[in-house]
Design a protein around this motif. Structure first.
Motif: not given
Length: 458
Positions: A104-113, A131-134
């Protein structure tokens, strides 16, 4: 979707396609092949289900300290780091001699913390939280798998795996201006490593669970009280640059027989001489499979059917036959009858390119039911040769049955001579779908569609 279910789909990437197995003598197989087209479909489904296992994955808490100008030594803690969404840009599956590679290539991941910090100095003490988003972009995930036969079962090995995070950006909700630069300088690598390790651990965990489950697969499946199917794997899976193939033994045995593990010989081969791989999946059944089923049911005395119901029930009464078989009506007036049909010798089965041929020798016994007693009064022996085929028409499965040869003779009779030629004519014009019988004594198949009935040969 659990990690096990996610990686269980990998197993379907490792199942059969075009070509055919060349079995050792006296062995029969059920084999299948998955072409590139089928592998791509399975890969897309695998990724979709895999994302379900990664989303909401919580990563370990991260703690670090940083020296901040004019502020002092800041202790920063990042917690509840959670993957919220994954979007895949491109993916591929490649088959090689070493195994199956999924990328799998070029994937985008959204995270929170969540974040918090404390600053202690001889002048002041400061603390804050928020809080923050990544967002992770350009992520790549790869794994290499291998399947081998292990005493009739499948051993799944993870040869290599990994995850690489490309660009990473952080958006703070609140907090001091200096905090953003601290997170970038002191935590960017930590966050990237945590994502890579978390996804890699999920891959390893899922493969281990799948391998454990593969070890529990049965080597024999009981189909009914008579027969069981040997589903132990034969030989190692065969990998080519365009397909992957696996075979099971596929032979029928008596249910009472215990399947003893055997040593599997090397040398099972897949031929690619079938002329390309236009379909996703191709499944082939060696004629030895059908012959073994025939042998088991014949030896168990299960190739029998008793007809005691017909749409025209009068045909199963001696009065209906008083002009055709006078002695039958004279000896048993107005008595009910039943027809006992049993295969008298082992059927001969031959598998051709487009159909399956079979030759049957059948004894048809006419029974009279009188005073609760079953009285056999005549027996006709019938030899039948027929062929059948199955094809897919749209969303339907169509069957084709052709009667090639039919002959009958009177084996014995207690009611005088029977007009065998009348029975032959009736058979030539017989519509099998009009039969309603007690099928409890024998295995049977309902055809979806009868395409043709062949001519009668006398």
């Amino acid at each position: 979707m659990t990690p096990f279910n996610f990686f269980f789909l990998l197993y379907f990437l490792l199942i059969p396609t075009s070509g055919y197995f060349q079995p050792l003598e006296d062995d029969g197989f059920i084999s299948g092949v998955i072409s590139n087209k089928g592998l791509d479909f399975a890969k897309d489904l695998l990724i979709e289900k895999g994302i379900d296992t990664i989303v909401l994955l919580k990563l370990p808490e991260i703690e670090n300290t940083a020296q901040v100008a004019l502020v002092g030594n800041a202790k920063v803690v990042l917690s509840d780091i959670t993957i919220k969404d994954v979007q895949v840009n491109s993916s591929s599956v490649v088959i090689g001699e070493s195994g199956i590679v999924v990328v799998v290539s070029g994937a985008t991941v959204d995270l929170s913390m969540k974040w918090k910090y404390t600053v202690s100095s001889w002048l002041i003490g400061i603390s804050d939280h928020g809080t923050a988003s990544i967002k992770v972009e350009g992520m790549q995930v790869g794994l290499t798998l291998n399947l081998k036969n292990q005493e009739g079962g499948l051993k799944l090995s993870l040869l290599d795996h990994g995850c690489y995070v490309g660009d990473l950006s952080i958006k703070l909700n609140g907090g001091a201006a200096w905090l953003y630069q601290v997170l970038i300088d002191a935590f960017q690598e930590n966050i990237a490593s945590s994502v890579e390790e978390g996804i890699s651990d999920k891959i390893k965990e899922g493969i281990e669970k799948l391998d454990n489950s593969l070890q529990t697969l049965p080597k024999q499946i009981a189909l009914d009280k008579t027969a069981a199917l040997n589903v132990s794997f034969v030989g190692n899976p065969v990998l080519t640059n365009s397909s992957l193939a696996i075979a099971i033994n596929g032979l029928f045995t008596r249910t009472s027989e215990i399947l003893v593990p055997r040593s599997y010989k090397n040398g099972y081969k897949v031929s690619s001489a079938c002329g390309g791989l236009p379909k996703m999946i191709k499944v082939s059944i060696h004629e030895n499979v059908l012959k073994s089923a025939s042998l088991v049911y014949f030896n168990a005395g299960k190739m029998q059917i008793i007809i005691d119901e017909l749409p025209d029930q009068n045909l199963l009464n001696t009065a209906e036959w008083r002009f055709v078989v006078p002695q039958l009506y004279k000896r048993y007036p107005n008595d009910d009858m039943q027809i006992n049909i049993s295969v008298s010798s082992l059927p001969v089965i031959q598998v051709g390119y487009q159909d399956i041929g079979a030759t049957l020798s059948v004894d048809i016994t006419i029974d009279v039911l009188e005073g609760g007693e079953v009285i056999p009064v005549a027996c006709i022996s019938v030899d039948v040769s027929a062929s059948c085929g199955v094809e897919i028409l749209g969303n339907n499965i169509a069957g084709r049955l052709t009667l090639q040869n039919f002959s009958a003779y009177l084996k014995w009779s207690k009611i005088g001579k029977l007009h065998i030629h009348l029975i032959q004519v009736m058979a030539a014009n017989y519509d099998g779908n009009s039969l309603s019988a007690n099928r409890g004594k024998a295995p049977y198949i309902y055809p979806t569609q009868t395409r043709a009935v062949g001519s009668l040969v006398r």
